[in-house]
Motif scaffolding. Structure first.
Motif, PDB file in Angstrom:
ATOM      1  N   THR A  42       0.825  -1.212   0.000  1.00 29.56           N
ATOM      2  CA  THR A  42       0.000   0.000   0.000  1.00 29.56           C
ATOM      3  C   THR A  42       0.860   1.263   0.000  1.00 29.56           C
ATOM      4  O   THR A  42       0.343   2.359   0.170  1.00 29.56           O
ATOM      5  CB  THR A  42      -0.939   0.033   1.229  1.00 29.56           C
ATOM      6  OG1 THR A  42      -0.151   0.120   2.411  1.00 29.56           O
ATOM      7  CG2 THR A  42      -1.839  -1.191   1.274  1.00 29.56           C
ATOM      8  N   ASN A  43       2.162   1.094  -0.156  1.00 30.54           N
ATOM      9  CA  ASN A  43       3.143   2.191  -0.198  1.00 30.54           C
ATOM     10  C   ASN A  43       3.354   2.835   1.172  1.00 30.54           C
ATOM     11  O   ASN A  43       3.676   4.005   1.269  1.00 30.54           O
ATOM     12  CB  ASN A  43       2.776   3.247  -1.244  1.00 30.54           C
ATOM     13  CG  ASN A  43       4.003   3.990  -1.754  1.00 30.54           C
ATOM     14  OD1 ASN A  43       5.065   3.393  -1.913  1.00 30.54           O
ATOM     15  ND2 ASN A  43       3.873   5.270  -1.997  1.00 30.54           N
ATOM     16  N   ARG A  44       3.152   2.035   2.234  1.00 29.54           N
ATOM     17  CA  ARG A  44       3.413   2.512   3.592  1.00 29.54           C
ATOM     18  C   ARG A  44       4.692   1.872   4.108  1.00 29.54           C
ATOM     19  O   ARG A  44       5.111   0.828   3.628  1.00 29.54           O
ATOM     20  CB  ARG A  44       2.244   2.173   4.510  1.00 29.54           C
ATOM     21  CG  ARG A  44       0.991   2.995   4.218  1.00 29.54           C
ATOM     22  CD  ARG A  44      -0.168   2.530   5.087  1.00 29.54           C
ATOM     23  NE  ARG A  44      -1.306   3.407   5.003  1.00 29.54           N
ATOM     24  CZ  ARG A  44      -2.261   3.311   4.076  1.00 29.54           C
ATOM     25  NH1 ARG A  44      -2.202   2.395   3.142  1.00 29.54           N
ATOM     26  NH2 ARG A  44      -3.273   4.151   4.089  1.00 29.54           N
ATOM     27  N   ARG A  45       5.286   2.489   5.117  1.00 24.74           N
ATOM     28  CA  ARG A  45       6.520   1.982   5.722  1.00 24.74           C
ATOM     29  C   ARG A  45       6.317   0.614   6.372  1.00 24.74           C
ATOM     30  O   ARG A  45       7.225  -0.188   6.445  1.00 24.74           O
ATOM     31  CB  ARG A  45       7.042   2.993   6.737  1.00 24.74           C
ATOM     32  CG  ARG A  45       8.363   2.615   7.318  1.00 24.74           C
ATOM     33  CD  ARG A  45       9.167   3.837   7.717  1.00 24.74           C
ATOM     34  NE  ARG A  45      10.426   3.447   8.288  1.00 24.74           N
ATOM     35  CZ  ARG A  45      11.503   3.106   7.594  1.00 24.74           C
ATOM     36  NH1 ARG A  45      11.460   3.124   6.279  1.00 24.74           N
ATOM     37  NH2 ARG A  45      12.609   2.765   8.190  1.00 24.74           N
ATOM     38  N   SER A  46       5.099   0.341   6.843  1.00 24.85           N
ATOM     39  CA  SER A  46       4.776  -0.919   7.503  1.00 24.85           C
ATOM     40  C   SER A  46       3.385  -1.374   7.081  1.00 24.85           C
ATOM     41  O   SER A  46       2.534  -0.551   6.728  1.00 24.85           O
ATOM     42  CB  SER A  46       4.807  -0.727   9.036  1.00 24.85           C
ATOM     43  OG  SER A  46       4.256  -1.838   9.699  1.00 24.85           O
ATOM     44  N   CYS A  47       3.133  -2.660   7.155  1.00 22.55           N
ATOM     45  CA  CYS A  47       1.792  -3.191   6.897  1.00 22.55           C
ATOM     46  C   CYS A  47       0.880  -2.988   8.105  1.00 22.55           C
ATOM     47  O   CYS A  47      -0.327  -3.165   8.008  1.00 22.55           O
ATOM     48  CB  CYS A  47       1.869  -4.672   6.555  1.00 22.55           C
ATOM     49  SG  CYS A  47       2.714  -5.003   5.000  1.00 22.55           S
ATOM     50  N   PHE A  48       1.450  -2.617   9.250  1.00 17.81           N
ATOM     51  CA  PHE A  48       0.686  -2.409  10.482  1.00 17.81           C
ATOM     52  C   PHE A  48       0.311  -0.932  10.619  1.00 17.81           C
ATOM     53  O   PHE A  48       0.779  -0.225  11.509  1.00 17.81           O
ATOM     54  CB  PHE A  48       1.491  -2.892  11.689  1.00 17.81           C
ATOM     55  CG  PHE A  48       1.741  -4.378  11.655  1.00 17.81           C
ATOM     56  CD1 PHE A  48       0.806  -5.251  12.157  1.00 17.81           C
ATOM     57  CD2 PHE A  48       2.905  -4.876  11.102  1.00 17.81           C
ATOM     58  CE1 PHE A  48       1.025  -6.622  12.114  1.00 17.81           C
ATOM     59  CE2 PHE A  48       3.134  -6.241  11.044  1.00 17.81           C
ATOM     60  CZ  PHE A  48       2.191  -7.117  11.551  1.00 17.81           C
ATOM     61  N   TYR A  49      -0.547  -0.460   9.731  1.00 18.44           N
ATOM     62  CA  TYR A  49      -0.923   0.951   9.717  1.00 18.44           C
ATOM     63  C   TYR A  49      -2.346   1.191  10.208  1.00 18.44           C
ATOM     64  O   TYR A  49      -2.849   2.307  10.150  1.00 18.44           O
ATOM     65  CB  TYR A  49      -0.758   1.539   8.308  1.00 18.44           C
ATOM     66  CG  TYR A  49      -1.589   0.858   7.245  1.00 18.44           C
ATOM     67  CD1 TYR A  49      -2.890   1.261   6.993  1.00 18.44           C
ATOM     68  CD2 TYR A  49      -1.059  -0.195   6.511  1.00 18.44           C
ATOM     69  CE1 TYR A  49      -3.655   0.638   6.025  1.00 18.44           C
ATOM     70  CE2 TYR A  49      -1.817  -0.823   5.543  1.00 18.44           C
ATOM     71  CZ  TYR A  49      -3.107  -0.409   5.304  1.00 18.44           C
ATOM     72  OH  TYR A  49      -3.863  -1.031   4.344  1.00 18.44           O
ATOM     73  N   THR A  50      -2.988   0.138  10.709  1.00 20.69           N
ATOM     74  CA  THR A  50      -4.343   0.261  11.235  1.00 20.69           C
ATOM     75  C   THR A  50      -4.358  -0.155  12.700  1.00 20.69           C
ATOM     76  O   THR A  50      -3.895  -1.237  13.048  1.00 20.69           O
ATOM     77  CB  THR A  50      -5.324  -0.628  10.441  1.00 20.69           C
ATOM     78  OG1 THR A  50      -5.232  -0.301   9.060  1.00 20.69           O
ATOM     79  CG2 THR A  50      -6.753  -0.427  10.907  1.00 20.69           C
ATOM     80  N   ALA A  51      -4.892   0.716  13.557  1.00 21.60           N
ATOM     81  CA  ALA A  51      -5.035   0.420  14.992  1.00 21.60           C
ATOM     82  C   ALA A  51      -6.516   0.205  15.300  1.00 21.60           C
ATOM     83  O   ALA A  51      -7.388   0.683  14.572  1.00 21.60           O
ATOM     84  CB  ALA A  51      -4.483   1.568  15.828  1.00 21.60           C
ATOM     85  N   ILE A  52      -6.778  -0.505  16.364  1.00 18.86           N
ATOM     86  CA  ILE A  52      -8.145  -0.649  16.868  1.00 18.86           C
ATOM     87  C   ILE A  52      -8.249   0.248  18.093  1.00 18.86           C
ATOM     88  O   ILE A  52      -7.559   0.025  19.092  1.00 18.86           O
ATOM     89  CB  ILE A  52      -8.467  -2.104  17.244  1.00 18.86           C
ATOM     90  CG1 ILE A  52      -8.198  -3.048  16.073  1.00 18.86           C
ATOM     91  CG2 ILE A  52      -9.905  -2.219  17.744  1.00 18.86           C
ATOM     92  CD1 ILE A  52      -9.047  -2.774  14.850  1.00 18.86           C
ATOM     93  N   ILE A  60      -3.393   4.845  11.113  1.00 20.41           N
ATOM     94  CA  ILE A  60      -2.437   5.645  11.886  1.00 20.41           C
ATOM     95  C   ILE A  60      -1.174   6.002  11.096  1.00 20.41           C
ATOM     96  O   ILE A  60      -0.308   6.676  11.605  1.00 20.41           O
ATOM     97  CB  ILE A  60      -2.050   4.921  13.194  1.00 20.41           C
ATOM     98  CG1 ILE A  60      -1.467   3.540  12.901  1.00 20.41           C
ATOM     99  CG2 ILE A  60      -3.256   4.830  14.125  1.00 20.41           C
ATOM    100  CD1 ILE A  60      -0.896   2.835  14.106  1.00 20.41           C
ATOM    101  N   ALA A  61      -1.100   5.553   9.835  1.00 25.86           N
ATOM    102  CA  ALA A  61       0.048   5.899   8.993  1.00 25.86           C
ATOM    103  C   ALA A  61      -0.421   6.031   7.541  1.00 25.86           C
ATOM    104  O   ALA A  61      -1.055   5.132   7.015  1.00 25.86           O
ATOM    105  CB  ALA A  61       1.142   4.847   9.104  1.00 25.86           C
ATOM    106  N   GLU A  62      -0.096   7.129   6.946  1.00 28.38           N
ATOM    107  CA  GLU A  62      -0.462   7.383   5.551  1.00 28.38           C
ATOM    108  C   GLU A  62       0.623   6.825   4.618  1.00 28.38           C
ATOM    109  O   GLU A  62       1.756   6.600   5.034  1.00 28.38           O
ATOM    110  CB  GLU A  62      -0.632   8.888   5.325  1.00 28.38           C
ATOM    111  CG  GLU A  62      -1.772   9.493   6.127  1.00 28.38           C
ATOM    112  CD  GLU A  62      -3.122   8.865   5.839  1.00 28.38           C
ATOM    113  OE1 GLU A  62      -3.395   8.539   4.663  1.00 28.38           O
ATOM    114  OE2 GLU A  62      -3.909   8.694   6.794  1.00 28.38           O
TER     115      GLU A  62
END
Length: 65
Positions: A42-52, A60-62
């Motif tokens: 998705t062109n983000r630094r990490s795949c963990f860009y969604t928080a609950i 939480i990361a664009e």
């Protein structure tokens, strides 16, 4: 894809291993890397860009520019 996926093979976005650690129970790994370019498709630094948060998904990361 019909072949093994190799990180950075076509994009040049790679991860260089700095250190790998194990926890006291030997059931979890922590891998420290040096990242070149985005890690996620998705062109983000990490795949963990969604928080609950409060029961809802929050981005939480664009994407990187």
């Amino acid at each position: 894809r019909q072949s093994y996926w190799v990180k950075g093979e076509t994009s040049g976005h790679t991860q260089r291993l700095i250190e790998m650690r194990i926890d006291c129970d030997r059931d979890c790994l922590l891998v420290l890397i040096e990242q070149t370019g985005p890690a996620c498709h998705t062109n983000r630094r990490s795949c963990f860009y969604t928080a609950i948060r409060e029961g809802a998904e929050v981005v939480i990361a664009e994407p990187m520019e």
